[in-house]
Design a protein around this motif. Structure first.
Motif, PDB file in Angstrom:
ATOM      1  N   CYS A 239      15.773 -36.068  16.361  1.00  0.00           N
ATOM      2  CA  CYS A 239      15.890 -35.336  15.102  1.00  0.00           C
ATOM      3  C   CYS A 239      14.858 -35.946  14.141  1.00  0.00           C
ATOM      4  CB  CYS A 239      17.296 -35.489  14.530  1.00  0.00           C
ATOM      5  SG  CYS A 239      17.605 -34.569  13.000  1.00  0.00           S
ATOM      6  N   LEU A 240      14.154 -35.122  13.408  1.00  0.00           N
ATOM      7  CA  LEU A 240      13.131 -35.623  12.483  1.00  0.00           C
ATOM      8  C   LEU A 240      13.748 -36.584  11.473  1.00  0.00           C
ATOM      9  CD1 LEU A 240      10.218 -35.507  11.343  1.00  0.00           C
ATOM     10  CD2 LEU A 240      10.964 -33.553   9.958  1.00  0.00           C
ATOM     11  N   TYR A 241      13.131 -37.753  11.318  1.00  0.00           N
ATOM     12  CA  TYR A 241      13.615 -38.731  10.352  1.00  0.00           C
ATOM     13  C   TYR A 241      12.736 -38.647   9.114  1.00  0.00           C
ATOM     14  CZ  TYR A 241      14.901 -43.181   8.210  1.00  0.00           C
ATOM     15  OH  TYR A 241      15.339 -44.145   7.330  1.00  0.00           O
ATOM     16  N   HIS A 242      13.250 -38.028   8.056  1.00  0.00           N
ATOM     17  CA  HIS A 242      12.497 -37.888   6.814  1.00  0.00           C
ATOM     18  C   HIS A 242      13.480 -37.601   5.682  1.00  0.00           C
ATOM     19  CE1 HIS A 242       9.638 -36.430   3.806  1.00  0.00           C
ATOM     20  NE2 HIS A 242       8.683 -36.994   4.537  1.00  0.00           N
ATOM     21  N   PRO A 243      13.321 -38.260   4.527  1.00  0.00           N
ATOM     22  CA  PRO A 243      14.307 -38.086   3.441  1.00  0.00           C
ATOM     23  C   PRO A 243      14.364 -36.678   2.870  1.00  0.00           C
ATOM     24  CG  PRO A 243      12.401 -39.364   2.699  1.00  0.00           C
ATOM     25  CD  PRO A 243      12.291 -39.251   4.191  1.00  0.00           C
ATOM     26  N   HIS A 244      13.310 -35.893   3.059  1.00  0.00           N
ATOM     27  CA  HIS A 244      13.286 -34.553   2.472  1.00  0.00           C
ATOM     28  C   HIS A 244      13.473 -33.446   3.504  1.00  0.00           C
ATOM     29  CE1 HIS A 244      12.198 -36.516  -1.196  1.00  0.00           C
ATOM     30  NE2 HIS A 244      11.036 -36.935  -0.721  1.00  0.00           N
ATOM     31  N   SER A 245      13.939 -33.809   4.678  1.00  0.00           N
ATOM     32  CA  SER A 245      14.162 -32.788   5.703  1.00  0.00           C
ATOM     33  C   SER A 245      15.487 -33.067   6.396  1.00  0.00           C
ATOM     34  CB  SER A 245      13.025 -32.796   6.723  1.00  0.00           C
ATOM     35  OG  SER A 245      13.244 -31.795   7.698  1.00  0.00           O
ATOM     36  N   LYS A 246      16.462 -32.193   6.186  1.00  0.00           N
ATOM     37  CA  LYS A 246      17.794 -32.390   6.751  1.00  0.00           C
ATOM     38  C   LYS A 246      17.946 -31.594   8.034  1.00  0.00           C
ATOM     39  CE  LYS A 246      21.458 -30.319   5.022  1.00  0.00           C
ATOM     40  NZ  LYS A 246      22.595 -29.908   4.185  1.00  0.00           N
ATOM     41  N   TYR A 321       4.905 -28.077  14.061  1.00  0.00           N
ATOM     42  CA  TYR A 321       3.647 -28.515  13.444  1.00  0.00           C
ATOM     43  C   TYR A 321       3.631 -28.189  11.947  1.00  0.00           C
ATOM     44  CZ  TYR A 321      -1.287 -28.420  12.099  1.00  0.00           C
ATOM     45  OH  TYR A 321      -2.474 -28.605  11.425  1.00  0.00           O
ATOM     46  N   ALA A 322       3.991 -26.938  11.610  1.00  0.00           N
ATOM     47  CA  ALA A 322       3.944 -26.504  10.209  1.00  0.00           C
ATOM     48  C   ALA A 322       4.953 -27.257   9.360  1.00  0.00           C
ATOM     49  CB  ALA A 322       4.198 -24.997  10.125  1.00  0.00           C
ATOM     50  N   HIS A 323       6.169 -27.439   9.884  1.00  0.00           N
ATOM     51  CA  HIS A 323       7.207 -28.121   9.101  1.00  0.00           C
ATOM     52  C   HIS A 323       6.824 -29.575   8.842  1.00  0.00           C
ATOM     53  CE1 HIS A 323      11.297 -28.678   7.551  1.00  0.00           C
ATOM     54  NE2 HIS A 323      11.287 -29.845   8.163  1.00  0.00           N
ATOM     55  N   CYS A 324       6.352 -30.258   9.884  1.00  0.00           N
ATOM     56  CA  CYS A 324       5.964 -31.660   9.712  1.00  0.00           C
ATOM     57  C   CYS A 324       4.784 -31.775   8.751  1.00  0.00           C
ATOM     58  CB  CYS A 324       5.618 -32.289  11.058  1.00  0.00           C
ATOM     59  SG  CYS A 324       7.049 -32.571  12.123  1.00  0.00           S
ATOM     60  N   LEU A 325       3.841 -30.831   8.850  1.00  0.00           N
ATOM     61  CA  LEU A 325       2.657 -30.876   7.977  1.00  0.00           C
ATOM     62  C   LEU A 325       3.056 -30.746   6.511  1.00  0.00           C
ATOM     63  CD1 LEU A 325      -0.385 -31.213   8.415  1.00  0.00           C
ATOM     64  CD2 LEU A 325      -0.610 -28.728   8.250  1.00  0.00           C
ATOM     65  N   GLU A 326       4.054 -29.918   6.234  1.00  0.00           N
ATOM     66  CA  GLU A 326       4.561 -29.776   4.859  1.00  0.00           C
ATOM     67  C   GLU A 326       5.066 -31.108   4.305  1.00  0.00           C
ATOM     68  OE1 GLU A 326       7.586 -26.836   4.758  1.00  0.00           O
ATOM     69  OE2 GLU A 326       6.232 -25.165   5.198  1.00  0.00           O
ATOM     70  N   LEU A 327       5.541 -31.965   5.203  1.00  0.00           N
ATOM     71  CA  LEU A 327       6.073 -33.272   4.805  1.00  0.00           C
ATOM     72  C   LEU A 327       5.022 -34.379   4.888  1.00  0.00           C
ATOM     73  CD1 LEU A 327       9.447 -32.932   6.741  1.00  0.00           C
ATOM     74  CD2 LEU A 327       9.133 -32.702   4.273  1.00  0.00           C
ATOM     75  N   GLY A 328       3.768 -33.981   5.166  1.00  0.00           N
ATOM     76  CA  GLY A 328       2.689 -34.962   5.214  1.00  0.00           C
ATOM     77  C   GLY A 328       2.499 -35.622   6.567  1.00  0.00           C
ATOM     78  N   ILE A 329       3.101 -35.036   7.627  1.00  0.00           N
ATOM     79  CA  ILE A 329       2.968 -35.588   8.975  1.00  0.00           C
ATOM     80  C   ILE A 329       2.158 -34.605   9.818  1.00  0.00           C
ATOM     81  CG2 ILE A 329       4.187 -36.403  11.032  1.00  0.00           C
ATOM     82  CD1 ILE A 329       6.695 -36.703   9.162  1.00  0.00           C
ATOM     83  N   ASP A 330       0.952 -34.988  10.178  1.00  0.00           N
ATOM     84  CA  ASP A 330       0.106 -34.150  11.030  1.00  0.00           C
ATOM     85  C   ASP A 330       0.306 -34.589  12.470  1.00  0.00           C
ATOM     86  OD1 ASP A 330      -1.823 -32.801  12.442  1.00  0.00           O
ATOM     87  OD2 ASP A 330      -3.466 -33.257  11.070  1.00  0.00           O
ATOM     88  N   ILE A 331       1.108 -33.819  13.225  1.00  0.00           N
ATOM     89  CA  ILE A 331       1.491 -34.270  14.569  1.00  0.00           C
ATOM     90  C   ILE A 331       0.332 -34.202  15.567  1.00  0.00           C
ATOM     91  CG2 ILE A 331       3.874 -33.612  14.115  1.00  0.00           C
ATOM     92  CD1 ILE A 331       3.558 -31.316  16.118  1.00  0.00           C
ATOM     93  N   THR A 332      -0.795 -33.598  15.165  1.00  0.00           N
ATOM     94  CA  THR A 332      -1.977 -33.643  16.034  1.00  0.00           C
ATOM     95  C   THR A 332      -2.726 -34.960  15.866  1.00  0.00           C
ATOM     96  OG1 THR A 332      -3.510 -32.664  14.418  1.00  0.00           O
ATOM     97  CG2 THR A 332      -2.240 -31.139  15.804  1.00  0.00           C
ATOM     98  N   GLN A 333      -2.356 -35.720  14.827  1.00  0.00           N
ATOM     99  CA  GLN A 333      -3.058 -36.974  14.521  1.00  0.00           C
ATOM    100  C   GLN A 333      -2.150 -38.197  14.547  1.00  0.00           C
ATOM    101  OE1 GLN A 333      -6.428 -37.089  13.876  1.00  0.00           O
ATOM    102  NE2 GLN A 333      -6.499 -34.892  14.302  1.00  0.00           N
ATOM    103  N   GLN A 334      -0.839 -37.987  14.390  1.00  0.00           N
ATOM    104  CA  GLN A 334       0.073 -39.127  14.267  1.00  0.00           C
ATOM    105  C   GLN A 334       1.411 -38.813  14.919  1.00  0.00           C
ATOM    106  OE1 GLN A 334       0.043 -37.826   9.813  1.00  0.00           O
ATOM    107  NE2 GLN A 334       1.449 -39.552   9.918  1.00  0.00           N
ATOM    108  N   PRO A 335       2.174 -39.859  15.274  1.00  0.00           N
ATOM    109  CA  PRO A 335       3.487 -39.629  15.900  1.00  0.00           C
ATOM    110  C   PRO A 335       4.522 -39.145  14.888  1.00  0.00           C
ATOM    111  CG  PRO A 335       3.116 -41.976  15.598  1.00  0.00           C
ATOM    112  CD  PRO A 335       1.839 -41.295  15.201  1.00  0.00           C
ATOM    113  N   ILE A 336       5.617 -38.603  15.435  1.00  0.00           N
ATOM    114  CA  ILE A 336       6.694 -38.049  14.613  1.00  0.00           C
ATOM    115  C   ILE A 336       7.832 -39.059  14.541  1.00  0.00           C
ATOM    116  CG2 ILE A 336       8.254 -36.088  14.319  1.00  0.00           C
ATOM    117  CD1 ILE A 336       6.497 -34.644  16.499  1.00  0.00           C
ATOM    118  N   PRO A 337       8.296 -39.452  13.325  1.00  0.00           N
ATOM    119  CA  PRO A 337       9.466 -40.345  13.234  1.00  0.00           C
ATOM    120  C   PRO A 337      10.738 -39.590  13.610  1.00  0.00           C
ATOM    121  CG  PRO A 337       8.725 -39.682  11.032  1.00  0.00           C
ATOM    122  CD  PRO A 337       7.739 -39.110  11.998  1.00  0.00           C
ATOM    123  N   VAL A 338      11.520 -40.153  14.550  1.00  0.00           N
ATOM    124  CA  VAL A 338      12.720 -39.460  15.035  1.00  0.00           C
ATOM    125  C   VAL A 338      13.901 -40.418  15.161  1.00  0.00           C
ATOM    126  CG1 VAL A 338      11.471 -37.658  16.304  1.00  0.00           C
ATOM    127  CG2 VAL A 338      12.027 -39.810  17.462  1.00  0.00           C
TER     128      VAL A 338
END
Length: 524
Positions: A239-246, A321-338
């Motif tokens: 599950c995405l770990y980010h304070p602004h994404s539930k 990709y789009a959702h993570c990018l909105e939160l400042g995470i570019d999954i083509t360049q960096q890993p996703i916190p989960v």
């Protein structure tokens, strides 16, 4: 009073499937807590498992399901559902569901692979399969003259023969709160179907929408249904770990297409936990992440697919990709916190292959039910398949049934209750329950933790039931009452299992018994 031939409680894929199969010959009432498309089915990302490829086989799909289910899948159920998988997909295609195409493949569709599967057999619509399926079916539902859609209605309780002072054990519909009008409506029906989804919101962290509060399980239990395998709560590993994404899920398919789990320093860790590494079943991956987080004191781990071409990532996972990018995470360049989060309720109301519960006139289909397909751990992408196959079987049984005359049903009586003086009791108990379940009934369990949770749940249950008896009901109160009942069933089931199996891992009983048995609770 509203009257229908069939009342369906819940509007996910199970409820929609039933409504569309029934509506040509029956008057159907479909109630949903929010709008038609707000439910777990709409959030499903990965896809639907089905035997579509000539390189694949029914037996291999069955075998993968049985292995993931850790010895307690019902083999008859599993075979029936898998044998009907292609038929279910063909039905969706005929209705116009826009699955992702692949002209080079014999089926004409792209098939992906997920953890626990021996073949690529997951048909999908990019990474938003649930939304594509429910949107397509939802349009058919809204246009059908025999389907009455009641949005913003929440079922309170089933209308049973016991409540009406009649002999036998039968359901005649339900009382429901029309939320916008703030009034209780009596809905009578010859057949009632629970398609209300699971109970992920019983936990503090979940991938489920806010509607997943165990309503159908609790209502069925109160009506006299057995429940089975409630200790098996599937925690999705990522599950995405980010304070602004539930509650945003990072699909299993990311690992299926090569995503690697890493510690913050970049170290890959799954191969030392299981030879299948990232493609191990969900329970194995979730426990491995939980272990690494506790060992290193981490808030999360990272899922890395950035080594793949950016065009591949954007094509296969456009929404992630789009959702993570909105939160400042570019999954083509960096890993996703989960982090792991409660994802799927493998147990539920015990049913047969026609969706029938122990109570006449009451059916359960989808996540609310326990058919025996999922055993101790659901194989990825089998859930939507179960909704359709059992949904169609239940519809056929209802269409073949002889009609009954409905008894006189009294209106809801709230003459003895008052408006609540304060609602902090609800919000406080809601928070306390979910924290207790997360702390004591999570991925790794002990007897002491489970007993501590049960003590807290019993105290909360007394408070909540007293509140329910004295004050006008509300959506939050109904959900909280159902959550606390479902939580008790989960803990009681977990205490009965003296082993570790599938999704239930106990430090007190780390070994798996030679023979697997289902856990079944029966109402007093």
């Amino acid at each position: 009073m509203l009257k229908f031939d069939v009342l369906i409680i819940g509007s996910g894929l199970a409820g929609m499937t039933l409504a569309l199969h029934l509506a040509e010959r029956r008057k159907v009432g479909l109630i949903t807590k929010r709008d038609l498309l707000e439910g777990s089915s709409s959030y499903a990302q990965g896809g639907i498992a089905a035997v579509l490829d000539t390189d694949d086989s029914v037996q291999e799909h069955i075998q993968d399901t049985l292995i993931a289910g850790a010895g307690i899948c019902n083999e008859e159920t599993t075979r029936y559902i898998v044998e009907h998988s292609k038929e279910a997909i063909d039905w969706l295609i005929a209705l116009g569901v826009p699955f992702t195409k692949d002209e080079t493949h014999e089926t004409g569709y792209h098939l992906t692979r997920e953890g626990g599967h021996s073949h690529r057999r997951i048909i999908h619509a990019a990474d938003a399969t649930g939304a594509a399926v429910t949107t397509t079916l939802g349009q058919k539902i809204k246009a059908h003259p025999n389907i009455t859609l009641l949005e913003e209605y929440i079922a309170i309780d089933l209308i049973t023969s016991a409540k009406l002072g009649l002999e036998g054990k039968r359901v005649y519909g339900a009382y429901a709160l029309a939320k916008q009008a703030d009034e209780v409506v009596t809905i009578a029906a010859q057949h009632t179907i629970m398609a209300s989804g699971g109970a992920g919101k019983v936990y503090l962290y979940t991938t489920n929408p806010d509607t997943a509060t165990g309503d159908g399980i609790a209502m069925g239990w109160r009506a006299g249904c057995r429940v089975g395998n409630m200790e098996f709560i599937q925690f999705h590993p990522t599950c995405l770990y980010h304070p602004h994404s539930k509650s945003f899920l990072i699909s299993e398919a990311v690992r299926g297409e090569g995503g690697i789990l890493r510690l913050p320093d970049g170290t890959r860790f799954m191969p030392k936990h299981d030879p299948r590494a990232e493609l191990a079943p969900r329970d194995v991956v979730a426990r491995a992440i939980d272990f690494e987080m506790k060992k290193h004191g981490l808030d999360c781990v990272h899922l890395d697919i950035s080594y793949k071409p950016a065009s591949f990532i954007k094509e296969h996972f456009p929404n992630i990709y789009a959702h993570c990018l909105e939160l400042g995470i570019d999954i083509t360049q960096q890993p996703i916190p989960v982090v792991p989060a409660a994802h799927y309720t493998c147990g539920g109301l015990v049913t047969d292959l026609k969706g029938r519960t122990d109570v006449e006139g009451l059916y359960a289909v989808g996540e609310v039910a326990c058919t025996g397909l999922h055993g101790a751990n659901r194989l990825a992408s089998n859930s939507l398949l179960e909704c359709m196959v059992i949904g169609k079987a239940a519809a056929e049984h209802i269409l073949a049934a002889t009609g009954i005359s409905l008894p006189d049903i009294p209106d809801w009586d709230d003459s003895q209750v008052t408006d609540p003086d304060e609602e902090v009791v609800i919000s406080h108990n809601w928070d306390e329950l979910r924290r207790a379940m997360w702390d004591y009934v999570g991925i790794v369990r002990t007897n002491k933790r489970l007993e501590r949770a049960l003590n807290r749940i019993k105290l909360l249950s007394v408070e909540i039931n007293e509140y329910y008896s004295n004050f006008h009901i509300s959506n939050d109160l109904i959900e909280l009452r159902n959550l606390v009942q479902t939580a008790e069933l989960i803990v009681r089931s977990a205490l009965l299992r003296k082993e570790s199996r599938g999704l239930h891992y106990s430090r007190d009983y780390p070994d798996t018994l030679a023979e697997g048995q289902e856990t079944v609770l029966t109402p007093d």
